[in-house]
Design an enzyme around this catalytic site. Structure first.
Site, PDB file in Angstrom:
ATOM      1  N   GLU A  56       1.205  -8.865  11.380  1.00  0.00           N
ATOM      2  CA  GLU A  56       1.281  -8.608  10.314  1.00  0.00           C
ATOM      3  C   GLU A  56       1.985  -8.197   9.461  1.00  0.00           C
ATOM      4  OE1 GLU A  56      -0.777  -5.230   9.561  1.00  0.00           O
ATOM      5  OE2 GLU A  56      -1.471  -5.256   8.045  1.00  0.00           O
ATOM      6  N   ASP A  89       0.643  -1.115  -0.029  1.00  0.00           N
ATOM      7  CA  ASP A  89       0.178   0.151  -0.111  1.00  0.00           C
ATOM      8  C   ASP A  89       0.633   1.456  -0.018  1.00  0.00           C
ATOM      9  OD1 ASP A  89      -1.742  -1.956   0.609  1.00  0.00           O
ATOM     10  OD2 ASP A  89      -2.511  -0.991   2.141  1.00  0.00           O
TER      11      ASP A  89
END
Ligand code: GLC
Length: 424
Positions: free
Chosen positions: A392, A162
């Site tokens: 993550e 992202d």
């Protein structure tokens, strides 16, 4: 015998299971994400093959008529996430976002199917094969403006990486004057220092609004959208996915698709050099509007091995880049080379390690005869999980977890790859 970490990984997948699909993590990401689900299926396949197939069948239930598999499917409303279904306003059932994510699905389908014996009559294969073919055709139709088999993205979120600094220059040109006010939710779940900044977020929202204002017209967005960049990651992933899909097409006796895929594969193989940046010694993302290369060496640059591209000289340069990474990183494989502008060992895709990219890079390296590098990446990944848990992402310097915890794809990567010394 199952280890304690195996049990923990299985428990995470079960806990994040919302009935037919898995959320990436509780809280921060409460819906079904496209490439997360593909990788998560590999984890389920280690203890429940039926559930593995179901994960991706649920994902393709959100596929659009034009072939796009959306990046998020909003099966059940959750107020804890922004931008939710009403912000995207795609009007689909089930509600979805209006953009896609890395096309890794065909590669996962191939792996699941082969693990069960590669029977062309496998009852769950055909539908997923067709879904992948339609999605690959969508990329060809809407995301190949240069006709060279590479993948243009129209939102940085499509890349799955992202806030990589590869997108900074293109994002800097996005007009945010009409964005208005909105309430972010991500920074309520995790430390803001690990997430994109407010200015970055405004740009993400502005691009979304452009798509929405076009009525999610993929032609308009591709031709005139405010963000048009060829992503090295998705270009490599689609080439690999086309090769994997071709194996299935052949097994199914779909000669026309085999020929179509052969043409695409040849096109992408020849086209990939458009991304080669000789000064960086790597394949780098490149802006379609300005023609400028990012010049940044990221984990996605090393997907060249996974895609099966590069001359011997190019591969040597890439391996030299990998060796350079080890001088500053304790653990491989950082998402951005240390020393690059914007490197930050704990900010999302500007340094931290993401195991799903490491997994694909390791597969490619092993296939290319660099098993030592593949094993180094796997062993480092094992250390990260043993040290910090199923985060993550992880700092390449300290190994500390960053972003959300109890993360589905990290658990899946443990089960399908990291725990298996010697390769997946
Ligand atoms: C973030 C990641 C993206 C992932 C999503 C859900 O947006 O950058 O790659 O799919 O979270 O885990």
């Amino acid at each position: 015998m199952r280890s304690d970490l195996d049990d923990q990984a299985i428990a995470i997948l079960k806990r994040n299971d919302r009935g037919g699909y898995t959320v990436p993590t509780h809280g921060l990401y409460p819906y079904q994400w496209n490439w997360d689900s593909a990788f998560v299926a590999l984890g389920f396949a280690e203890f429940d093959t039926d559930r593995a197939w179901t994960e991706i069948e649920t994902l393709v239930s959100g596929q659009w008529d034009d072939g796009m598999i959306p990046h998020i499917i909003f099966h059940k409303q959750d107020p804890g996430y922004f931008p939710g279904p009403s912000v995207w306003g795609t009007g689909k059932t089930p509600p979805t976002s209006g953009i896609t994510q890395p096309p890794v699905l065909a590669s996962v389908v191939r792996r699941l199917w082969e693990a069960e014996g590669a029977d062309p009559a496998h009852p769950r294969l055909r539908r997923l094969y067709e879904a992948c073919l339609a999605s690959h055709r969508w990329f060809h139709r809407f995301r190949d403006p240069l006709g060279n088999g590479l993948v243009m993205v129209t939102h940085n979120w499509e890349t799955g990486r992202d806030n990589s600094s590869e997108w900074d220059d293109a994002l800097a040109r996005v007009d945010t004057s009409g964005v208005g006010t909105y309430q972010r939710r991500d920074t309520g779940h995790v430390d803001a220092a690990m997430r994109p900044t407010a200015a970055e977020y405004d740009r993400y929202v502005a691009i979304l609004q452009f798509g929405r204002n076009s009525g999610w017209n993929h032609r308009t967005i591709a031709d005139t959208g405010p963000f048009r960049v060829v992503d090295v990651g998705m270009s490599m992933e689609l080439l690999r996915a086309n090769r994997d899909l071709r194996v299935i097409a052949e097994a199914l006796g779909d000669a026309a698709a085999v020929q179509e895929l052969d043409e695409r594969i040849a096109l992408s193989e020849a086209g990939m050099d458009w991304l080669w940046n000789d000064a960086a010694g790597a394949y780098c993302s490149r802006d379609v509007t300005t023609g400028e290369s990012s010049g940044l060496v990221t984990n996605a640059s090393f997907l060249a091995f996974y895609a099966g591209v590069g001359s011997a000289a190019q591969r040597d340069r890439l391996l030299a880049g990998l060796a350079r990474m080890t001088t500053s990183a304790t653990y491989l494989l950082p998402s951005l080379e240390a020393g690059s502008r914007a490197y930050d060992h704990q900010r999302y895709w500007r340094g931290p390690i993401w195991l799903v990219v490491s997994y694909m890079v390791a597969i490619g390296l092993a296939e290319a005869g660099h098993g030592d590098w593949a094993e180094r990446i796997r062993a480092d990944s094992a250390q990260l999980i043993a040290k910090s848990g199923f985060y993550e992402s992880f700092s390449p310097e300290t190994g500390a977890g960053s972003g959300g915890n109890d993360f589905s794809w990290t658990a899946a990567m443990w089960l399908a790859w990291v725990r298996k010394a010697g390769g997946a």
